[in-house]
Enzyme design. Structure first.
Site, mmCIF file in Angstrom:
data_model
loop_
_atom_site.group_PDB
_atom_site.id
_atom_site.type_symbol
_atom_site.label_atom_id
_atom_site.label_comp_id
_atom_site.label_asym_id
_atom_site.label_seq_id
_atom_site.Cartn_x
_atom_site.Cartn_y
_atom_site.Cartn_z
ATOM 1 N N ASN A 129 -18.227 1.549 17.512
ATOM 2 C CA ASN A 129 -16.913 2.200 17.572
ATOM 3 C C ASN A 129 -16.201 1.865 16.272
ATOM 4 O O ASN A 129 -15.650 0.776 16.116
ATOM 5 C CB ASN A 129 -16.124 1.709 18.784
ATOM 6 C CG ASN A 129 -14.772 2.387 18.931
ATOM 7 O OD1 ASN A 129 -14.368 3.188 18.093
ATOM 8 N ND2 ASN A 129 -14.062 2.070 19.999
ATOM 9 N N LYS A 131 -16.213 -2.125 15.883
ATOM 10 C CA LYS A 131 -16.557 -2.855 17.099
ATOM 11 C C LYS A 131 -17.974 -2.467 17.521
ATOM 12 O O LYS A 131 -18.393 -1.330 17.302
ATOM 13 C CB LYS A 131 -15.564 -2.531 18.212
ATOM 14 C CG LYS A 131 -14.137 -2.942 17.903
ATOM 15 C CD LYS A 131 -13.185 -2.524 19.016
ATOM 16 C CE LYS A 131 -11.751 -2.863 18.677
ATOM 17 N NZ LYS A 131 -10.809 -2.411 19.738
ATOM 18 N N ARG A 137 -19.274 6.084 19.246
ATOM 19 C CA ARG A 137 -18.093 6.714 19.835
ATOM 20 C C ARG A 137 -17.512 7.651 18.783
ATOM 21 O O ARG A 137 -17.166 7.237 17.676
ATOM 22 C CB ARG A 137 -17.042 5.670 20.218
ATOM 23 C CG ARG A 137 -15.850 6.338 20.890
ATOM 24 C CD ARG A 137 -14.622 5.475 20.940
ATOM 25 N NE ARG A 137 -13.510 6.240 21.502
ATOM 26 C CZ ARG A 137 -12.232 5.939 21.310
ATOM 27 N NH1 ARG A 137 -11.904 4.924 20.561
ATOM 28 N NH2 ARG A 137 -11.292 6.671 21.866
ATOM 29 N N HIS A 168 -5.864 6.498 32.407
ATOM 30 C CA HIS A 168 -6.325 5.575 31.363
ATOM 31 C C HIS A 168 -5.073 5.124 30.620
ATOM 32 O O HIS A 168 -4.539 5.847 29.777
ATOM 33 C CB HIS A 168 -7.302 6.290 30.430
ATOM 34 C CG HIS A 168 -7.800 5.428 29.304
ATOM 35 N ND1 HIS A 168 -9.065 4.893 29.270
ATOM 36 C CD2 HIS A 168 -7.186 5.002 28.156
ATOM 37 C CE1 HIS A 168 -9.225 4.185 28.167
ATOM 38 N NE2 HIS A 168 -8.089 4.237 27.473
ATOM 39 N N LEU A 169 -4.591 3.926 30.953
ATOM 40 C CA LEU A 169 -3.328 3.444 30.409
ATOM 41 C C LEU A 169 -3.574 2.244 29.506
ATOM 42 O O LEU A 169 -3.980 1.176 29.965
ATOM 43 C CB LEU A 169 -2.382 3.053 31.552
ATOM 44 C CG LEU A 169 -2.135 4.125 32.621
ATOM 45 C CD1 LEU A 169 -1.173 3.609 33.678
ATOM 46 C CD2 LEU A 169 -1.627 5.421 32.005
ATOM 47 N N ASN A 202 -2.860 1.118 24.922
ATOM 48 C CA ASN A 202 -2.021 1.436 23.770
ATOM 49 C C ASN A 202 -2.041 2.935 23.506
ATOM 50 O O ASN A 202 -1.058 3.532 23.079
ATOM 51 C CB ASN A 202 -2.501 0.669 22.532
ATOM 52 C CG ASN A 202 -1.481 0.737 21.419
ATOM 53 O OD1 ASN A 202 -0.313 0.446 21.612
ATOM 54 N ND2 ASN A 202 -1.915 1.151 20.229
ATOM 55 N N PHE A 244 2.496 -4.225 25.859
ATOM 56 C CA PHE A 244 3.167 -4.199 27.151
ATOM 57 C C PHE A 244 3.383 -5.606 27.710
ATOM 58 O O PHE A 244 4.329 -5.823 28.476
ATOM 59 C CB PHE A 244 2.379 -3.340 28.144
ATOM 60 C CG PHE A 244 2.721 -1.874 28.068
ATOM 61 C CD1 PHE A 244 3.432 -1.261 29.084
ATOM 62 C CD2 PHE A 244 2.330 -1.109 26.980
ATOM 63 C CE1 PHE A 244 3.753 0.086 29.023
ATOM 64 C CE2 PHE A 244 2.642 0.238 26.906
ATOM 65 C CZ PHE A 244 3.360 0.845 27.930
ATOM 66 N N ARG A 245 2.550 -6.565 27.340
ATOM 67 C CA ARG A 245 2.764 -7.933 27.797
ATOM 68 C C ARG A 245 4.056 -8.495 27.227
ATOM 69 O O ARG A 245 4.827 -9.160 27.944
ATOM 70 C CB ARG A 245 1.567 -8.814 27.416
ATOM 71 C CG ARG A 245 0.285 -8.442 28.129
ATOM 72 C CD ARG A 245 -0.919 -9.098 27.506
ATOM 73 N NE ARG A 245 -1.143 -8.620 26.142
ATOM 74 C CZ ARG A 245 -2.213 -8.919 25.399
ATOM 75 N NH1 ARG A 245 -3.156 -9.702 25.901
ATOM 76 N NH2 ARG A 245 -2.341 -8.445 24.181
ATOM 77 N N GLU A 280 -5.608 -1.780 34.132
ATOM 78 C CA GLU A 280 -6.391 -2.848 34.758
ATOM 79 C C GLU A 280 -5.603 -4.152 34.901
ATOM 80 O O GLU A 280 -5.820 -4.906 35.850
ATOM 81 C CB GLU A 280 -7.652 -3.130 33.922
ATOM 82 C CG GLU A 280 -8.633 -1.969 33.858
ATOM 83 C CD GLU A 280 -9.698 -2.169 32.784
ATOM 84 O OE1 GLU A 280 -9.982 -3.338 32.454
ATOM 85 O OE2 GLU A 280 -10.220 -1.167 32.269
ATOM 86 N N ASN A 281 -4.698 -4.401 33.959
ATOM 87 C CA ASN A 281 -4.125 -5.744 33.833
ATOM 88 C C ASN A 281 -2.643 -5.867 34.146
ATOM 89 O O ASN A 281 -2.107 -6.981 34.093
ATOM 90 C CB ASN A 281 -4.368 -6.263 32.406
ATOM 91 C CG ASN A 281 -5.842 -6.384 32.094
ATOM 92 O OD1 ASN A 281 -6.588 -6.994 32.852
ATOM 93 N ND2 ASN A 281 -6.276 -5.791 30.988
#
Length: 411
Positions: free
Chosen positions: A7, A14, A92, A209-210, A212, A285-286, A347-348
């Site tokens: 990717n 990556k 990708r 799919h949430l 960045n 978001f954290r 997911e988090n």
């Protein structure tokens, strides 16, 4: 057989190496700051060897690929004996335009199509090509496969992908809705279908799919029939730094305010907007949840905290817009069997999942707060008692989808 998944970004690369007999990861890593000072983190998986995590000279993607191969085959950090044990490379690839609606073995014709797609995805395709060309240079005898983000959405009907602009732009310039994150939507919707009984026919699913970058897809009978992103990944819900769907006239208005050209204005909408634009301090978001007085571990609101209004507003705008698109897709689907959350936020973030689902209570969506108050490290069913819709949080695995497609094409 081993498949290397790549990717490539403009300054990063990556990778994951899969043993496709077991579909287990042998190693993974990231080359960062390519073209600058360079850094490589390489992690062997399951063989007890050390992690390599250090600065390394990476002037181009070609040197990055060479460094990856060296680490994969080295005595200290390696997981294979030689380059000959890499049977194929899956890439990708963000955009396939109107020419590719399925993964493809890379040859000169595919390269030509990708070069033509630069006009549709100028921020992504050049980086994808750098990764592809570097791998073809370093591994000329190894088959290379392009797996397109857009391909899962090729089933979207004409009424959903045609923009209400002069039709010539579609006919002559390929301007239409394409959609992205296709490998992710495809992966998690297939797992949701399994949980719903295993038959795609008759199922109505919305996948969120949430991360960045965020997108939603309406999936009927296992096929995408609409998605929020468009000809580029800028359209749809607000994201980390992207504005999502806004009044197109803002381009002209902001350009006049800032005294900038279209390119600089688009940089504002792509890189300085979204939740970053509202909160003003971070796109993570954290960070935003923490500033809003949210406990990021379980999504609960901390008592006696000085919550940042703009942080809370950014979260509210995001959850509102996601819920609004979900509502519209229920109309598109003619109902809903399952709502799926995935990717970094999906997911988090228990808080974001709950904030979205609470806005859907009027259509019978209920979640179990206790089940929701954890990260989705595996398939997580957060459906509450009395809910008319199943609600799942499912970790995505785009790299595995790419590896599987690569194997299918070369065997």
């Amino acid at each position: 057989m081993n498949v290397l998944v790549i990717n490539a970004g403009s300054s990063s690369l990556k990778y994951q190496l899969f043993d496709m007999k077991t579909e287990k990861i042998l190693a993974k890593g990231n080359c960062d700051r390519i073209g600058l000072d360079g850094h490589l983190k390489h992690t062997p998986v399951g063989n007890g060897k050390s992690v390599f995590d250090s600065d390394i000279h990476l002037p181009t993607h070609a040197e990055a690929i060479s460094a990856v191969i060296e680490k994969l085959t080295s005595d200290d950090y390696g997981v294979i004996g030689s380059l000959s044990e890499i049977n194929a490379v899956g890439h990708r690839t963000v955009h396939g335009g109107r020419k590719f609606f399925a993964s493809a073995l890379i040859d000169e014709d595919v390269i030509a199509v990708l070069e033509d797609c630069i006009r549709l995805a100028p921020l992504h395709i050049p980086a994808n090509l750098m990764g592809i060309n570097a791998c073809r240079e370093s591994m000329p005898a190894v088959p290379q496969v392009a797996v397109f983000d857009t391909s899962f959405h090729h089933t979207i009907p004409e009424e959903a992908y045609i923009y209400p602009i002069p039709y010539k732009y579609y006919e002559e310039n390929d301007i239409r809705r394409y959609g992205f994150h296709g490998t992710s939507h495809r992966y998690v919707s297939a797992l949701a279908i399994e949980r719903l009984g295993g038959k795609a026919e008759g199922t109505k699913i919305i996948t969120c799919h949430l991360g960045n970058g965020s997108s939603l897809a309406a999936i009927k009978d296992g096929k995408s029939i609409d998605t929020t992103m468009g000809v580029t990944p800028l359209e749809g819900v607000p994201m980390g730094t992207r504005c999502g769907s806004v009044d197109p006239s803002l381009v002209d208005i902001i350009a006049a305010i800032e005294g900038t050209a279209i390119k600089e204005t688009m940089d504002v909408l792509n890189k300085k907007s979204g939740v970053l634009g509202i909160y003003g301090k971070s796109s993570d978001f954290r960070d935003i949840e923490t500033a809003a007085g949210i406990d990021i571990s379980d999504g609960s609101t901390k008592e006696k905290t000085d919550a940042d209004h703009r942080a809370k507003l950014a979260l509210d705008v995001f959850s509102y817009q996601v819920a609004k698109f979900i509502g519209s897709y229920i109309v598109t689907l003619g109902g809903l069997d399952a709502l799926v959350f995935t990717a970094g936020i999906g997911e988090n973030s228990p808080y974001i999942r709950k904030a979205i689902c609470d806005r859907l209570s009027g259509i019978g969506v209920v979640i179990n707060d206790e089940a929701n108050a954890v990260r989705a490290v595996d398939f997580l069913d957060i459906t509450g008692n009395g809910s008319k819709v199943k609600v799942f949080a499912i970790p995505t695995n785009e790299e595995l989808v790419i590896a599987r497609d690569t194997m299918e094409i070369i065997t």
